[in-house]
Scaffold this active site. Sequence first.
Site, short mmCIF file in Angstrom:
data_model
loop_
_atom_site.label_atom_id
_atom_site.label_comp_id
_atom_site.label_asym_id
_atom_site.label_seq_id
_atom_site.Cartn_x
_atom_site.Cartn_y
_atom_site.Cartn_z
N ALA A 248 7.57 95.60 86.53
CA ALA A 248 8.69 94.84 85.74
C ALA A 248 7.72 94.03 84.54
CB ALA A 248 9.60 93.81 86.29
N GLU B 72 8.92 100.50 93.05
CA GLU B 72 10.26 100.41 93.44
C GLU B 72 10.86 101.57 92.63
OE1 GLU B 72 10.66 96.38 92.39
OE2 GLU B 72 12.04 95.99 94.39
N GLU C 2 5.07 91.00 94.10
CA GLU C 2 5.76 90.09 93.78
C GLU C 2 5.47 88.52 94.32
OE1 GLU C 2 6.86 92.94 94.48
OE2 GLU C 2 8.40 93.68 92.87
N GLY D 118 8.05 96.74 90.22
CA GLY D 118 9.34 97.37 90.00
C GLY D 118 8.81 98.92 89.65
N1 DAK Z 1 4.27 93.28 82.67
C1 DAK Z 1 3.82 93.07 81.29
N2 DAK Z 1 2.68 93.45 80.99
C2 DAK Z 1 1.93 94.03 81.68
C3 DAK Z 1 2.24 94.17 82.92
C4 DAK Z 1 3.19 93.66 83.31
N3 DAK Z 1 3.67 93.97 84.68
N4 DAK Z 1 0.92 94.88 83.69
C5 DAK Z 1 0.20 95.10 82.76
N5 DAK Z 1 0.65 94.58 81.49
C6 DAK Z 1 -0.17 94.72 80.20
C7 DAK Z 1 -1.52 93.51 80.21
O1 DAK Z 1 -0.78 92.24 80.05
C8 DAK Z 1 -2.47 94.15 79.12
O2 DAK Z 1 -1.72 93.64 78.07
P1 DAK Z 1 -2.57 93.00 76.82
O3 DAK Z 1 -3.06 91.84 77.25
O4 DAK Z 1 -3.82 94.01 76.39
O5 DAK Z 1 -1.88 92.77 75.67
C9 DAK Z 1 -2.11 95.41 79.44
O6 DAK Z 1 -0.97 95.66 80.08
C10 DAK Z 1 -3.54 96.29 80.17
O7 DAK Z 1 -3.41 95.51 81.48
P2 DAK Z 1 -4.93 94.68 81.82
O8 DAK Z 1 -5.62 94.45 80.77
O9 DAK Z 1 -4.49 93.69 82.69
O10 DAK Z 1 -5.47 96.14 82.83
P3 DAK Z 1 -6.40 95.77 83.99
O11 DAK Z 1 -6.97 97.58 84.15
O12 DAK Z 1 -7.59 94.99 83.81
O13 DAK Z 1 -5.44 95.65 85.31
C11 DAK Z 1 -3.42 95.71 86.42
C12 DAK Z 1 -4.44 96.53 85.72
C13 DAK Z 1 -2.24 96.91 86.67
C14 DAK Z 1 -4.37 95.52 87.90
C15 DAK Z 1 -3.13 94.42 85.94
O14 DAK Z 1 -2.43 94.70 84.66
C16 DAK Z 1 -2.00 93.61 86.73
O15 DAK Z 1 -2.44 92.95 87.60
N6 DAK Z 1 -0.75 93.83 86.02
C17 DAK Z 1 0.44 93.05 86.62
C18 DAK Z 1 0.66 93.75 88.01
C19 DAK Z 1 2.02 92.97 88.46
O16 DAK Z 1 1.88 91.85 89.01
N7 DAK Z 1 3.24 93.60 88.16
C20 DAK Z 1 4.16 93.06 88.38
C21 DAK Z 1 4.82 93.08 89.75
S1 DAK Z 1 6.18 92.17 89.94
C22 DAK Z 1 13.22 90.94 88.30
C23 DAK Z 1 13.37 92.08 89.16
C24 DAK Z 1 12.11 92.64 89.40
C25 DAK Z 1 10.88 92.13 89.31
C26 DAK Z 1 10.98 90.82 88.38
C27 DAK Z 1 11.92 90.36 88.14
N8 DAK Z 1 14.66 90.55 87.97
C28 DAK Z 1 15.78 90.99 88.17
C29 DAK Z 1 14.47 89.26 87.20
C30 DAK Z 1 9.86 92.72 89.65
C31 DAK Z 1 8.74 92.21 89.29
C32 DAK Z 1 7.37 92.83 89.42
O17 DAK Z 1 7.62 94.03 89.26
#
Ligand code: DAK
Length: 259
Positions: free
Chosen positions: A67, A116, A136, A113
Amino acid sequence: MSETALVTEVLHGHVACWTLNRPKQLNALNGALIAALGKMVEEVQQRDEVRCIVLTGSGEKAFVAGADIKEFANFNSAEGRELAERGQRTLFDAIALSAKPFVAAVGGFALGGGLELALSCHVRIASGNARMGLPEVTLGLIPGYGGTQRLSRIIGRGRAMEMILSARMIKAEEALTNGLVSKVVEREALLEEALKMAGKLAANSPKALQAAIHAVQASGSPEGYEVEIDQFGRCFANEDFKEGVAAFLEKRKPEFPGR
Ligand code: DAK
């Protein structure tokens, strides 16, 4: 559909290939993308020419990296709950309960997400570079789009618990071993393989696919066997059943009308 669309569609016979199109954000699911995809899932139910959908992400690096973290950074408890409920209903459950099967082609990261979303699909194929996890808890959250439920059902509660509590990312081979994906292929072959799989599903009776999805989704619930009996019985009323049996007896390939 325009080049800037959040989800692009290409038709391959009866298979629609949908590509999530936010490659710079690793296809992170923001509200607009969830809404666009949810609308397409609803509309595709009425489109007779589409019998199976392949879901994939644009770019080399990710299926979906979760997400969009920037979007929910300032949410309060009520907003988080409301968004989770709406998202689950309009997209994640809508895919899982779709009358037409979805095949997820998971290339690169499928996190939070994003995983998911793949879990909502009926079949998952991954490339060798796929990395899957529910991180998460590292953000102070838990999976909110069905991950605690679907991952447990697919790989078992023990493995799901470990993945969720540790936030560990697993590689494609481990996902294949624990049944999270059905197949692992080279990155270059991923889409072709997913389309091939989708083509196989699309060649079968659409009415039977719908009934099977309904029954399998009820597995594990107390009504599961009753649902199966009911869906089995309903199949006999379909033209697809008559065509399937006729084709078998006439030693030809069936051409299912989907009715
Ligand atoms: N959201 C927003 N931007 C994201 C993103 C994300 N989940 N994942 C990556 N990006 C963006 C990065 O910010 C970066 O943007 P800039 O800084 O260049 O503007 C760009 O994508 C490229 O990412 P990286 O530079 O970080 O690329 P790397 O190869 O170094 O790393 C990575 C890839 C996938 C390991 C890393 O990007 C990463 O850790 N990303 C986050 C993974 C993560 O934690 N995802 C979220 C999981 S929690 C909800 C319902 C559901 C959820 C939440 C709320 N509600 C109902 C309210 C679910 C939550 C989740 O999904």
